[in-house]
Design a protein around this motif. Structure first.
Motif, short mmCIF file in Angstrom:
data_model
loop_
_atom_site.label_atom_id
_atom_site.label_comp_id
_atom_site.label_asym_id
_atom_site.label_seq_id
_atom_site.Cartn_x
_atom_site.Cartn_y
_atom_site.Cartn_z
N VAL B 312 1.00 -1.38 -0.03
CA VAL B 312 0.02 -0.07 0.07
C VAL B 312 0.92 1.25 -0.22
CG1 VAL B 312 -1.64 1.43 1.31
CG2 VAL B 312 -1.80 -1.17 1.16
N ARG B 313 2.03 1.23 0.80
CA ARG B 313 2.78 2.58 0.90
C ARG B 313 3.71 2.63 -0.38
NH1 ARG B 313 4.70 -0.44 5.90
NH2 ARG B 313 6.78 -0.35 4.79
N ARG B 314 3.88 1.73 -0.88
CA ARG B 314 4.64 1.78 -2.30
C ARG B 314 3.63 2.17 -3.31
NH1 ARG B 314 8.45 -3.18 -3.08
NH2 ARG B 314 10.30 -2.38 -1.87
N ALA B 315 2.25 1.68 -3.23
CA ALA B 315 1.55 2.30 -4.30
C ALA B 315 1.23 3.56 -4.27
CB ALA B 315 0.14 1.61 -3.98
N ILE B 316 0.96 4.22 -2.99
CA ILE B 316 0.79 5.59 -2.82
C ILE B 316 1.99 6.35 -3.33
CG2 ILE B 316 0.69 7.44 -1.18
CD1 ILE B 316 -0.83 5.36 0.49
N GLN B 317 3.49 5.91 -3.07
CA GLN B 317 4.37 6.36 -3.67
C GLN B 317 4.59 6.51 -5.38
OE1 GLN B 317 8.11 4.32 -3.11
NE2 GLN B 317 9.03 5.81 -1.48
N LYS B 318 3.77 5.59 -5.71
CA LYS B 318 3.77 5.56 -7.42
C LYS B 318 2.75 6.54 -7.80
CE LYS B 318 5.81 0.90 -7.92
NZ LYS B 318 6.81 1.13 -8.59
N ILE B 319 1.62 6.62 -6.97
CA ILE B 319 0.45 7.23 -7.62
C ILE B 319 0.64 8.82 -7.54
CG2 ILE B 319 -1.73 7.95 -7.29
CD1 ILE B 319 -1.97 5.14 -6.08
N ILE B 320 1.26 9.27 -6.51
CA ILE B 320 1.60 10.88 -6.55
C ILE B 320 2.45 11.28 -7.59
CG2 ILE B 320 2.71 12.53 -4.90
CD1 ILE B 320 1.73 10.89 -2.37
N ASP B 321 1.89 12.35 -8.22
CA ASP B 321 2.33 12.92 -9.18
C ASP B 321 3.07 14.14 -8.86
OD1 ASP B 321 3.17 14.41 -11.64
OD2 ASP B 321 1.46 13.83 -12.71
N ARG B 322 4.41 14.26 -8.42
CA ARG B 322 5.10 15.16 -7.73
C ARG B 322 5.14 16.51 -8.64
NH1 ARG B 322 6.75 10.50 -6.38
NH2 ARG B 322 7.05 10.22 -4.21
N GLN B 323 5.27 16.26 -10.00
CA GLN B 323 5.52 17.51 -10.97
C GLN B 323 4.27 18.03 -11.00
OE1 GLN B 323 8.80 18.10 -12.33
NE2 GLN B 323 7.75 20.07 -12.63
N GLU B 324 3.06 17.28 -11.06
CA GLU B 324 1.84 18.25 -10.99
C GLU B 324 1.75 19.02 -9.87
OE1 GLU B 324 -2.92 17.16 -11.74
OE2 GLU B 324 -1.78 15.88 -10.41
N ILE B 325 1.99 18.59 -8.69
CA ILE B 325 1.91 19.46 -7.42
C ILE B 325 2.55 20.46 -7.54
CG2 ILE B 325 2.22 19.20 -4.89
CD1 ILE B 325 1.58 16.29 -5.29
N VAL B 326 3.89 20.33 -8.12
CA VAL B 326 4.88 21.46 -8.17
C VAL B 326 4.23 22.54 -9.15
CG1 VAL B 326 7.19 22.45 -8.99
CG2 VAL B 326 6.84 20.45 -7.15
N ASP B 327 3.70 22.16 -10.24
CA ASP B 327 3.44 23.01 -11.26
C ASP B 327 2.01 23.76 -10.67
OD1 ASP B 327 5.53 22.32 -12.76
OD2 ASP B 327 4.33 20.74 -13.92
N THR B 328 1.21 22.73 -10.25
CA THR B 328 -0.40 23.50 -9.88
C THR B 328 -0.17 24.67 -8.49
OG1 THR B 328 -0.85 21.16 -10.86
CG2 THR B 328 -2.69 22.74 -9.97
N VAL B 329 0.38 24.02 -7.70
CA VAL B 329 0.40 24.78 -6.36
C VAL B 329 1.34 25.47 -6.08
CG1 VAL B 329 -0.08 24.10 -3.85
CG2 VAL B 329 -0.78 22.43 -5.40
N LEU B 330 2.50 25.13 -6.58
CA LEU B 330 3.82 26.02 -5.95
C LEU B 330 4.44 26.99 -7.20
CD1 LEU B 330 5.36 22.93 -4.28
CD2 LEU B 330 4.37 25.15 -3.23
N SER B 331 5.37 27.23 -7.53
CA SER B 331 5.84 28.13 -8.43
C SER B 331 7.21 27.33 -9.10
CB SER B 331 6.10 29.19 -7.82
OG SER B 331 7.47 29.21 -7.07
N GLY B 332 7.74 28.01 -9.80
CA GLY B 332 9.19 27.71 -10.76
C GLY B 332 10.29 27.62 -9.67
N SER B 333 10.07 28.24 -8.56
CA SER B 333 11.32 28.07 -7.65
C SER B 333 11.26 26.85 -6.85
CB SER B 333 11.14 29.25 -6.69
OG SER B 333 10.87 30.42 -7.22
#
Lengths: 316, 538
Positions: B312-333
């Motif tokens: 389960v833990r590994r599956a969650i690790q794979k599902i999370i799209d880190r780039q989408e989070i950075v692009d949507t919620v954060l900024s280029g920094s």
């Protein structure tokens, strides 16, 4: 008169005690405590051990039973000692004392401005015979009451300070830095005053004695500004007593938006960090201001209207 | 608004903006170290920096948050310094040092001639007084008490030699001596009780001295004349360039950015991601650096029935799209996390290959673990829903939006998470109670020993881990005095944490500053806090 004052003082003591007890209760019901907030360092989720937390709690006497803490704090408070800030170690009395002058300048300035603005709007709005001006003036208060203080402050800063560069946006230096915060704080207060005063004026102006005065040949201006104004000023005066408390509350927002030092800022910081001794001190201070302001208002009533006597106020 | 008289002014404003923009663009394309206009560093000037919150306590040994550390850092020197680029520990007040093979004894040889601003010498005695003092501060030294865990004592070998001993191996201590937390204060300060040295009485040997701190208003510092014992990292050996340094407290973020744009302050901290584009387009430079330590991550509590299953833990690790989070919620920094440590941490190893976004792989794992998609789209197994509780503290503005996006990403694969927010103080209490599946947070620390603090089964162990292999590796890095050998252990530990998905790293916390064009060489030190010694104004 003495009996009246004694009665009022007893009431005041009761109010102060209630404020103290209520705030103590609320602060203890909140999850978390000042120590865990301090240990969190305000930023990262630091890994502090339960033992270290327990040690800190002991330092501040937070490990003792709630009742014991309450009694001990109350005893000290009765002697005017609210202890030291958990966050900074400063004496609470000293903290409030040094911040007070700045807040006094701000709130008294704002109150004065509110009285002038509110009074003028109500008087002019009820006196003018131009329908459009009357409507504009009398709809202003509703606007002033509904505009959130922080928004007004931010808009003022953006335009007057950042775009036009006329006045500083932040700080406490000189009269310049006082203008925008004073206006921001005065607007909602003045609006409430105008609403109450205008309503009261309209009621007074429809009373029979006004017609009598007019029939006897008094000018409309004289009747409006001398006779009616005096009689109509009792309700707004009552409101002023409460508005003083509101000004103090408003200073929390205004001092934060304009980065001013003062009692409001201390309140914001202390509440955010659940700094119990500071919050307690502030609550009692606020209650004291409230009580004194209302007492002052009560004492002014008979000057305006001899029919009101102070002893009757107590019997009420 | 359509007043024609305002027209010329607006045209002028946009013209200026274009000029400033092209200037800034030119400066960027050459090199960020270049100063536009070709002026050279020179002494003098008064820099005003806007802080996002009141520092409350600027004693470097007690301070924990950035807004306290910025002013505090300038007041003290440390025994060593750490190169932010390489992570190497280099001389500062100590010109050399020796670490015993088992990392229990550290011998520092101090440089001569350094003094505190009250005239007293920086000597071995001062080192002992300071370390003893920090231990005595206990939990009030929020960070220092951890750095000095197992402290046995300091021996004054001679005027300029101090030997610090620990009861157990403590390899991170060398890096800790480079931090502001173990910065040295004069005896007159050290002997004071904790609360007497928060706003006043702070005497250090640093490039700036404290003039005044008015809570909720400002910290004023003045350059120390005759300062010649700067860090070996600095190109300038003498006193700081700036005459005066003012840290103004401006809590409202819109007012902070506006103050910078209208020239009322020279630099600001705490730039929110949503304010970045505006500042950039107005021609201000943004300076950013990822905070070292543990990145923002979901950390598992494996004592819980669902999260104890590695799949389960590994599956969650794979599902999370880190780039989408950075692009949507954060900024280029900001950057997505690429390991269990942030990229600026010493010993960091890029393990992004292990953190790929692979929804199909994750769903296969969940299927294999017996979690079948139910009628409402949430997976179930033996009548239980795949529903997890995440606790988080309000230490970073975008936390909530980031977590809500994670919530959506997981929901698509049939995992429900519920979010429970808490104040910073309450968060600690919640974590101790243990009634959660994942906790969300980060920790700033340059030394990789932070992995041991976070994941050793022998320490706080909020995750209830019982992993002998990981404990062994974490202990080995803690007792290894050779940097290269230690880095190898640290790399293994990072890999283990990700292999077992004890932690699901998401993005790196980043410190973002906004600077006016006249501020030059405002440097980040290794922990991404600020060092003003070489800063100058044009």
């Amino acid at each position: 008169m003495t009996r009246y004052l004694t009665g009022r003082l007893l009431q005041a003591v009761l109010v102060l005690w209630a404020a103290f007890t209520l705030s103590f209760g609320v602060l203890y019901l909140l999850p978390g405590d000042p120590v865990s907030i301090m240990a969190a360092g305000g930023g990262d989720t630091n890994d502090i051990s339960p033992e270290q937390l327990a040690e800190l709690r002991k330092t501040y006497g937070l490990d003792k039973p709630v009742l014991e803490q309450y009694v001990s704090q109350l005893r000290h408070a009765l002697q005017g000692d609210f202890g030291i800030s958990v966050q900074s170690g400063e004496k609470v009395g000293h903290m409030i004392g040094t911040a007070l002058p700045d807040t006094l300048r701000l709130t008294s300035g704002a109150l004065l401005l509110a009285l002038v603005l509110g009074g003028a709007t109500a008087l002019l709005g009820t006196y003018t015979q131009w329908r459009w001006l009357r409507q504009v003036l009398l709809s202003l208060p509703a606007l002033g009451v509904s505009a959130p203080t922080f928004l007004v402050g931010l808009v003022l800063v953006q335009i007057v300070s950042f775009r036009w560069g006329l006045l500083p946006a932040v700080g406490n230096e000189g009269f310049d830095s006082l203008v925008l915060p004073m206006i921001t704080l005065a607007l909602p207060t003045g609006a409430v005053l105008a609403q109450v005063f205008a309503k009261s004026l309209r009621t007074t102006l429809s009373e029979p004695y006004v017609e009598t005065a007019l029939a006897k040949g008094a000018s409309r201006g004289r009747v409006h500004f001398r006779h009616a104004t005096r009689n109509a000023s009792i309700p707004p005066l009552t409101v002023v007593g409460m508005l003083v408390g509101n000004l103090l509350a408003g200073s929390v927002v205004v001092e934060t938006v304009f980065s001013r030092t003062g009692v409001g800022r201390i309140t914001a910081t202390a509440v955010a960090s659940q700094d119990i001794p500071v919050v307690q001190g502030l609550v009692v201070f606020g209650a004291l201001v409230f009580v004194l302001a209302n007492l002052a208002v009560d004492l002014v009533y008979p000057l305006l209207d001899p029919r009101i006597t102070t002893s009757a106020a107590v019997a009420r | 608004m359509s007043d024609p008289r305002r027209r010329p002014r607006r045209v002028l404003t946009s013209l200026t903006a274009v000029t400033v923009l092209s200037l800034a663009a030119g400066a960027c394309s050459s090199s960020s170290a270049d100063s536009p206009g070709g002026s050279t560093p020179h002494s003098g000037g008064h820099l005003t920096f806007a802080l996002a919150s009141d520092p409350i306590c600027i004693d470097p040994q007690q301070a924990g948050n950035n807004d306290a550390l910025y002013p505090a850092r300038q007041l003290v020197d440390s025994l060593t310094d750490q190169d932010p680029r390489t992570g190497r520990i280099v001389p500062w007040l100590a010109k050399s040092w020796k670490v015993s093979k088992d990392a229990t004894t550290f011998t520092f040889t101090l440089r001569e001639g350094a003094t505190f601003s009250d005239g007293t010498p920086v000597n071995a005695r001062a080192v002992k007084d300071n370390f003893d003092g920090i231990v005595k501060l206990g939990a009030k030294a929020v960070l220092g008490s951890g750095y000095l865990a197992g402290y046995k004592g300091t021996t004054v070998v001679d005027e300029h030699t101090a030997e610090v001993a620990f009861a157990a191996p403590n390899a991170q201590f060398l890096q800790a001596t480079s931090t502001f937390t173990l910065g040295l204060l004069a005896a007159s300060t050290v002997k004071l009780p904790a609360e007497k040295r928060c706003t006043d009485n702070l005497v250090g040997s640093g490039p700036f001295t404290l003039v005044d701190y008015t809570p909720n208003k400002s910290v004023e510092e003045r350059r120390r004349a005759g300062y010649t014992w700067g860090s070996s990292l600095w190109s300038r050996k003498g006193p700081a360039y700036l005459d005066k340094l003012t840290f103004k407290v401006i809590p409202e973020s819109g007012v902070r950015t506006g103050s910078l744009q209208s020239g009322q302050v020279d630099a600001i901290g705490g730039v929110a991601p949503q304010d970045e584009p505006g500042l950039k387009s107005a021609g201000f430079s943004l300076q950013s650096r990822a905070n070292p330590g543990l990145p923002f991550a979901l950390t598992a509590n494996v004592a819980r029935p669902i999260t104890k299953d590695l799949r389960v833990r590994r599956a969650i690790q794979k599902i999370i799209d880190r780039q989408e989070i950075v692009d949507t919620v954060l900024s280029g920094s900001y950057e997505p996390a690429t390991s269990s440590l942030a990229s600026t941490t010493s010993g960091y190893k890029d393990l992004s290959a292990q953190l790929g976004h692979d929804v199909a792989g994750a769903e296969k794992l969940l299927d294999a673990a017996g979690w079948r998609t139910g009628s409402d789209g949430i997976r179930t197994k033996d009548g239980r829903k795949l529903s997890l509780k995440v606790i988080w503290g309000a230490n970073f503005g975008p936390n909530q939006t980031a977590l809500e996006l994670i919530q959506q990403q997981l929901k698509k694969s049939g995992i429900r998470i519920t979010l429970q927010s808490a104040t910073i103080g309450d968060f600690i209490a919640l974590r101790q109670k243990g009634d959660y599946d994942f906790s969300w947070g980060n920790t700033t620390r340059v030394d990789p020993d932070i992995l041991r603090t976070g994941f050793s089964g022998k320490l706080l162990n909020f995750g209830h881990l019982a992993d002998r292999e990981l404990d062994g590796v974490l202990d080995e890095q803690a007792s290894e005095s050779d940097p290269a050998a230690r880095a190898a252990h640290v790399a293994r530990a990072q890999k283990l944490v990700l292999d077992k998905a004890y932690q699901i790293p998401v993005f790196e916390l980043t410190t973002v500053l906004g600077l006016s064009g006249k501020v030059h060489d405002l440097d980040f030190e290794a922990s991404s806090r600020l060092q003003f010694h070489e800063t100058w104004l044009s």
